[in-house]
Design a protein around this motif. Sequence first.
Motif, PDB file in Angstrom:
ATOM      1  N   TYR A  74       0.813  -1.212   0.000  1.00 13.33           N
ATOM      2  CA  TYR A  74       0.000   0.000   0.000  1.00 13.33           C
ATOM      3  C   TYR A  74       0.849   1.267   0.000  1.00 13.33           C
ATOM      4  O   TYR A  74       0.338   2.367  -0.124  1.00 13.33           O
ATOM      5  CB  TYR A  74      -0.949   0.022   1.222  1.00 13.33           C
ATOM      6  CG  TYR A  74      -0.252  -0.264   2.534  1.00 13.33           C
ATOM      7  CD1 TYR A  74       0.516   0.700   3.157  1.00 13.33           C
ATOM      8  CD2 TYR A  74      -0.346  -1.523   3.127  1.00 13.33           C
ATOM      9  CE1 TYR A  74       1.183   0.424   4.341  1.00 13.33           C
ATOM     10  CE2 TYR A  74       0.308  -1.798   4.310  1.00 13.33           C
ATOM     11  CZ  TYR A  74       1.077  -0.818   4.915  1.00 13.33           C
ATOM     12  OH  TYR A  74       1.743  -1.090   6.077  1.00 13.33           O
TER      13      TYR A  74
ATOM     14  N   GLY B 209      10.035   6.587   4.572  1.00 10.41           N
ATOM     15  CA  GLY B 209      10.965   5.467   4.465  1.00 10.41           C
ATOM     16  C   GLY B 209      11.149   4.819   5.845  1.00 10.41           C
ATOM     17  O   GLY B 209      10.357   5.022   6.746  1.00 10.41           O
TER      18      GLY B 209
ATOM     19  N   THR C 215       8.419   6.620  14.024  1.00 13.63           N
ATOM     20  CA  THR C 215       7.631   5.556  13.398  1.00 13.63           C
ATOM     21  C   THR C 215       8.592   4.646  12.651  1.00 13.63           C
ATOM     22  O   THR C 215       9.406   5.122  11.856  1.00 13.63           O
ATOM     23  CB  THR C 215       6.598   6.133  12.410  1.00 13.63           C
ATOM     24  OG1 THR C 215       5.784   7.069  13.090  1.00 13.63           O
ATOM     25  CG2 THR C 215       5.700   5.044  11.851  1.00 13.63           C
ATOM     26  N   THR C 216       8.494   3.359  12.922  1.00 14.85           N
ATOM     27  CA  THR C 216       9.433   2.403  12.312  1.00 14.85           C
ATOM     28  C   THR C 216       8.702   1.128  11.932  1.00 14.85           C
ATOM     29  O   THR C 216       7.660   0.811  12.512  1.00 14.85           O
ATOM     30  CB  THR C 216      10.595   2.079  13.292  1.00 14.85           C
ATOM     31  OG1 THR C 216      11.366   0.986  12.777  1.00 14.85           O
ATOM     32  CG2 THR C 216      10.096   1.714  14.684  1.00 14.85           C
TER      33      THR C 216
ATOM     34  N   SER D 288       4.889  -0.447  12.845  1.00  9.64           N
ATOM     35  CA  SER D 288       3.884  -0.931  11.898  1.00  9.64           C
ATOM     36  C   SER D 288       3.814  -2.449  11.936  1.00  9.64           C
ATOM     37  O   SER D 288       4.849  -3.122  11.941  1.00  9.64           O
ATOM     38  CB  SER D 288       4.224  -0.458  10.483  1.00  9.64           C
ATOM     39  OG  SER D 288       4.226   0.954  10.485  1.00  9.64           O
TER      40      SER D 288
ATOM     41  N   MET E  83      -4.722   5.196   2.410  1.00  5.02           N
ATOM     42  CA  MET E  83      -4.864   6.491   1.724  1.00  5.02           C
ATOM     43  C   MET E  83      -4.283   6.414   0.314  1.00  5.02           C
ATOM     44  O   MET E  83      -3.295   5.697   0.094  1.00  5.02           O
ATOM     45  CB  MET E  83      -4.127   7.581   2.520  1.00  5.02           C
ATOM     46  CG  MET E  83      -4.775   7.896   3.849  1.00  5.02           C
ATOM     47  SD  MET E  83      -3.781   9.066   4.803  1.00  5.02           S
ATOM     48  CE  MET E  83      -3.112   7.989   6.059  1.00  5.02           C
TER      49      MET E  83
HETATM   50  N1  SAM Z   1       8.725   2.642   7.574  1.00  6.59           N
HETATM   51  C1  SAM Z   1       8.090   3.084   8.758  1.00  6.59           C
HETATM   52  C2  SAM Z   1       6.846   2.267   9.054  1.00  6.59           C
HETATM   53  O1  SAM Z   1       6.410   1.537   8.179  1.00  6.59           O
HETATM   54  O2  SAM Z   1       6.340   2.388  10.166  1.00  6.59           O
HETATM   55  C3  SAM Z   1       7.775   4.566   8.755  1.00  6.59           C
HETATM   56  C4  SAM Z   1       7.230   5.163   7.489  1.00  6.59           C
HETATM   57  S1  SAM Z   1       5.652   4.550   6.957  1.00  6.59           S
HETATM   58  C5  SAM Z   1       5.421   5.512   5.507  1.00  6.59           C
HETATM   59  C6  SAM Z   1       4.571   5.247   8.180  1.00  6.59           C
HETATM   60  C7  SAM Z   1       3.199   4.671   8.266  1.00  6.59           C
HETATM   61  O3  SAM Z   1       2.510   4.971   7.089  1.00  6.59           O
HETATM   62  C8  SAM Z   1       3.140   3.160   8.431  1.00  6.59           C
HETATM   63  O4  SAM Z   1       2.411   2.843   9.591  1.00  6.59           O
HETATM   64  C9  SAM Z   1       2.406   2.691   7.199  1.00  6.59           C
HETATM   65  O5  SAM Z   1       1.571   1.606   7.496  1.00  6.59           O
HETATM   66  C10 SAM Z   1       1.626   3.916   6.810  1.00  6.59           C
HETATM   67  N2  SAM Z   1       1.273   3.990   5.381  1.00  6.59           N
HETATM   68  C11 SAM Z   1       2.087   3.927   4.318  1.00  6.59           C
HETATM   69  N3  SAM Z   1       1.404   4.085   3.159  1.00  6.59           N
HETATM   70  C12 SAM Z   1       0.107   4.254   3.507  1.00  6.59           C
HETATM   71  C13 SAM Z   1      -1.096   4.473   2.773  1.00  6.59           C
HETATM   72  N4  SAM Z   1      -1.101   4.555   1.451  1.00  6.59           N
HETATM   73  N5  SAM Z   1      -2.240   4.626   3.481  1.00  6.59           N
HETATM   74  C14 SAM Z   1      -2.258   4.548   4.834  1.00  6.59           C
HETATM   75  N6  SAM Z   1      -1.146   4.352   5.575  1.00  6.59           N
HETATM   76  C15 SAM Z   1       0.029   4.196   4.926  1.00  6.59           C
END
Ligand code: SAM
Length: 350
Positions: free
Chosen positions: A50, A90, A117-118, A141, A212
Amino acid sequence: MSILLHIAPDLRANASMGTTANPVLIDRFGRRVDYIRLSITDRCDFRCVYCMGEDMSFLPRDAVLTLEECARLVKVFVSLGVQKVRITGGEPLVRKNALWLLQNISSLPGLREQVMTTNGSQLEQYATALKAAGVHRLNISLDSLDAARFRKITRVGELDRVLRGIQAATAAGFEHTKLNSVLMRGVNDDEAPALVQFAIDNQLDIAFIEEMPLGEVGRHRESSFVSNDETLQRLQDRYTLISSTESSGGPARYWRIPGTTSRVGFISPHSHNFCESCNRVRITCKGELYLCLGQEDKIELMPLLREFPQDNAPLCAAILDAMQIKPKGHDFDLNRAEPAVVRFMSMTGG
Ligand code: SAM
Ligand code: SF4
């Protein structure tokens, strides 16, 4: 007209002095911005379906803020009244020397909270060091407790490693760790109760984030979209959930489960618009200041960092000015042919 001319001279003077009389960041809708999310890399060791496409190309090194530039930027934001910083990506823990930055940020007077956030993949190695560096809380996550599914969702991730990382975070003394889960129909939507039980058993909080439309990831998001209302209903079949008025200062609505310490949060950009109380802005690893996760309004901070290496006044002025273009709210619609926002979440920082 120069951006410097848009704000009152006394504000510019204060901003450049870095004194306690600095202006705070207030947008044209009266919302106070006191929280920044800083993405320190666009790279990641996972490829969540996603979040990223299968074949991603990442930025060249010199297009990314140096850690010194990140530290300088955070210092400037804190001088403008920002009290909370989330380090994200990232995957922030794949950035070399990230610990140096975290230590630097936690020493800033005026900053109340530094959080991260990791994806948890490196936490077994880094949890103790993160705690020592002054990180207050972690969001980790976790979308599945089934190793094969976890692999399918992350494309490359190893569930066991992340579970060991979560344990390491608790052992290092992190409290109120929050799991973030994105549910997709037919992929992991049946796992909401199991994920909540995992949170309860490990004394963690959990938040369900509605998917999203950020970036073109090569799948049709609408067909697998699961609303948080549906997830809540599914959880109510198994648990007594009591709506809570508490807030973590973010967009989540929280529920408590009696007899447990865990909170269950729902971040629902589609069904429950949270923009009214938005207190945050995002900075990408390229130094773009995005005023809203779901809109394209932004200003470029990297040129100001590099053109004025010794003078923070232009940077302060640009940030103050940017408050005037913070949009009222996002505009997510999964039915659009195009993603609402072309950039990936991994670029903007979740
Ligand atoms: N890599 C780290 C992680 O995954 O926690 C930090 C960055 S990640 C972009 C941050 C959060 O964004 C994560 O919890 C991920 O599940 C969420 N995320 C990423 N793409 C998304 C999307 N299209 N819609 C909703 N949540 C999203
Ligand atoms: Fe990486 Fe986090 Fe995006 Fe997954 S959600 S691909 S872990 S940045």
